[in-house]
Design an enzyme around this catalytic site. Structure first.
Site, PDB file in Angstrom:
ATOM      1  NE  ARG A  14      -2.218   7.720   2.987  1.00  0.00           N
ATOM      2  CZ  ARG A  14      -2.889   8.712   3.572  1.00  0.00           C
ATOM      3  NH1 ARG A  14      -3.997   9.163   3.035  1.00  0.00           N
ATOM      4  NH2 ARG A  14      -2.501   9.212   4.715  1.00  0.00           N
TER       5      ARG A  14
ATOM      6  CB  THR B  48       2.244  11.820  -3.507  1.00  0.00           C
ATOM      7  OG1 THR B  48       2.312  10.379  -3.376  1.00  0.00           O
ATOM      8  CG2 THR B  48       3.632  12.361  -3.814  1.00  0.00           C
TER       9      THR B  48
ATOM     10  CG  ASP C 142      -0.517   4.269   9.699  1.00  0.00           C
ATOM     11  OD1 ASP C 142       0.030   4.877   8.772  1.00  0.00           O
ATOM     12  OD2 ASP C 142      -0.726   3.027   9.681  1.00  0.00           O
TER      13      ASP C 142
ATOM     14  CG  ASP D   8       2.325   2.899  11.837  1.00  0.00           C
ATOM     15  OD1 ASP D   8       2.946   1.987  11.250  1.00  0.00           O
ATOM     16  OD2 ASP D   8       2.515   4.114  11.608  1.00  0.00           O
TER      17      ASP D   8
HETATM   18  C1  PRP Z   1      -3.668   2.841   4.802  1.00  0.00           C
HETATM   19  C2  PRP Z   1      -5.014   2.165   4.822  1.00  0.00           C
HETATM   20  C3  PRP Z   1      -5.467   2.277   3.391  1.00  0.00           C
HETATM   21  C4  PRP Z   1      -4.878   3.602   2.970  1.00  0.00           C
HETATM   22  C5  PRP Z   1      -5.968   4.627   2.989  1.00  0.00           C
HETATM   23  O1  PRP Z   1      -2.722   1.947   4.367  1.00  0.00           O
HETATM   24  O2  PRP Z   1      -4.985   0.862   5.311  1.00  0.00           O
HETATM   25  O3  PRP Z   1      -4.997   1.223   2.567  1.00  0.00           O
HETATM   26  O4  PRP Z   1      -3.863   3.942   3.918  1.00  0.00           O
HETATM   27  O5  PRP Z   1      -5.531   5.844   2.481  1.00  0.00           O
HETATM   28  P1  PRP Z   1      -6.070   6.434   1.108  1.00  0.00           P
HETATM   29  O6  PRP Z   1      -7.547   6.289   1.118  1.00  0.00           O
HETATM   30  O7  PRP Z   1      -5.626   7.873   1.137  1.00  0.00           O
HETATM   31  O8  PRP Z   1      -5.419   5.685  -0.012  1.00  0.00           O
HETATM   32  P2  PRP Z   1      -1.169   2.309   4.189  1.00  0.00           P
HETATM   33  O9  PRP Z   1      -0.884   2.674   2.762  1.00  0.00           O
HETATM   34  O10 PRP Z   1      -0.736   3.295   5.230  1.00  0.00           O
HETATM   35  O11 PRP Z   1      -0.442   0.917   4.392  1.00  0.00           O
HETATM   36  P3  PRP Z   1      -0.420  -0.068   5.655  1.00  0.00           P
HETATM   37  O12 PRP Z   1      -1.720  -0.833   5.627  1.00  0.00           O
HETATM   38  O13 PRP Z   1       0.747  -0.946   5.373  1.00  0.00           O
HETATM   39  O14 PRP Z   1      -0.237   0.739   6.917  1.00  0.00           O
HETATM   40  N1  URA Z   2      -4.425   5.593   6.592  1.00  0.00           N
HETATM   41  C1  URA Z   2      -4.651   5.369   7.894  1.00  0.00           C
HETATM   42  O1  URA Z   2      -4.315   4.304   8.419  1.00  0.00           O
HETATM   43  N2  URA Z   2      -5.242   6.339   8.620  1.00  0.00           N
HETATM   44  C2  URA Z   2      -5.649   7.495   8.076  1.00  0.00           C
HETATM   45  O2  URA Z   2      -6.215   8.343   8.787  1.00  0.00           O
HETATM   46  C3  URA Z   2      -5.411   7.708   6.707  1.00  0.00           C
HETATM   47  C4  URA Z   2      -4.810   6.729   5.977  1.00  0.00           C
END
Ligand code: PRP
Ligand code: URA
Length: 206
Positions: A102, A106, A197, A200
């Site tokens: 994500r 944006t 997150d 993270d």
């Molecule tokens: C996080 C999470 C989802 C997304 C949710 O992943 O694991 O995939 O954000 O957000 P949304 O509903 O607004 O799309 P991220 O893109 O941060 O990647 P990561 O798993 O590598 O931390």
């Molecule tokens: N992705 C995450 O990991 N946490 C949030 O709260 C939103 C998006």
């Protein structure tokens, strides 16, 4: 339809995830455990087939899940512990992968990598712990449908009502099984109270 778990063990484990003192290893293990429970809820009426096994008193016909009809697809990276947990329960399920990120400005998701097995006549369990805006899940489902998926079940751990609504509007045919629906999104599109997150927290980055 979406179904939020009412299981108190699930709620207990979700609250372990919220605590910032829960270290990455325990965080991942907790995601694994929650995923195994909500997968059982989601698969409670999954098709079974008769198979013959060898018991201590000889051969016996028994019912087993038709695991070869199941494909587990985590959205990386935060979906990885969900896959690990469910594979402990169902080691013969097939797996596919979607790597999405994500954009934190944006909130739009981008697909970086995919490896999806044949999906015709399969049920896909799509695994992503977080449903914030719902964008990643909507795009992941759209992609799996373009690959031939007819039946998709979404397994998630924490969601915001806005994100769940968006997914249901975009893909009303997809059932969502989720551990906990929280209050709202904040202005950075993070779930509140949420857990921060998930990627993270699981992988010790920031
Ligand atoms: C996080 C999470 C989802 C997304 C949710 O992943 O694991 O995939 O954000 O957000 P949304 O509903 O607004 O799309 P991220 O893109 O941060 O990647 P990561 O798993 O590598 O931390
Ligand atoms: N992705 C995450 O990991 N946490 C949030 O709260 C939103 C998006």
């Amino acid at each position: 339809m979406y179904k939020e778990s009412t299981n108190v063990v699930v709620k207990h484990l979700v609250n372990r995830l919220r605590d910032v003192r829960t270290a990455p290893n325990e965080f991942r293990l907790t995601i694994e455990e929650i995923s195994r429970i909500i997968a059982s809820e989601a698969l409670s009426d999954f098709k079974t087939i008769t198979t013959n096994i060898e018991t201590w008193q000889g051969p016996l016909d028994v019912q087993v899940l038709e695991v070869q009809k199941l494909v587990l697809v985590p959205i990386l990276r935060a979906g990885e512990p969900m896959l690990t947990g469910i594979l402990r329960t169902l080691p013969y399920a097939r797996s596919g992968f979607l790597a999405m990120k994500r954009d934190e400005k944006t909130a739009e998701s981008k697909l970086f990598y995919e490896n999806i097995p044949h999906l015709e006549d399969k049920t896909v369990l799509l695994l992503d712990p977080m449903v914030a805006t719902g964008g990643s899940l909507i795009d992941g489902i759209t992609y799996l449908k373009s690959k031939g998926a007819k039946k998709i079940i979404s397994l998630n751990i924490l969601g915001a009502p806005e994100g769940i609504d968006a997914v249901q509007k975009a893909h009303p045919d997809v059932d969502i099984f989720i551990a906990q629906v929280d209050e709202r999104l904040d202005d950075k599109k993070y779930i509140r109270p949420g857990l921060g997150d998930a990627g993270d927290r699981a992988f010790n980055t920031n």
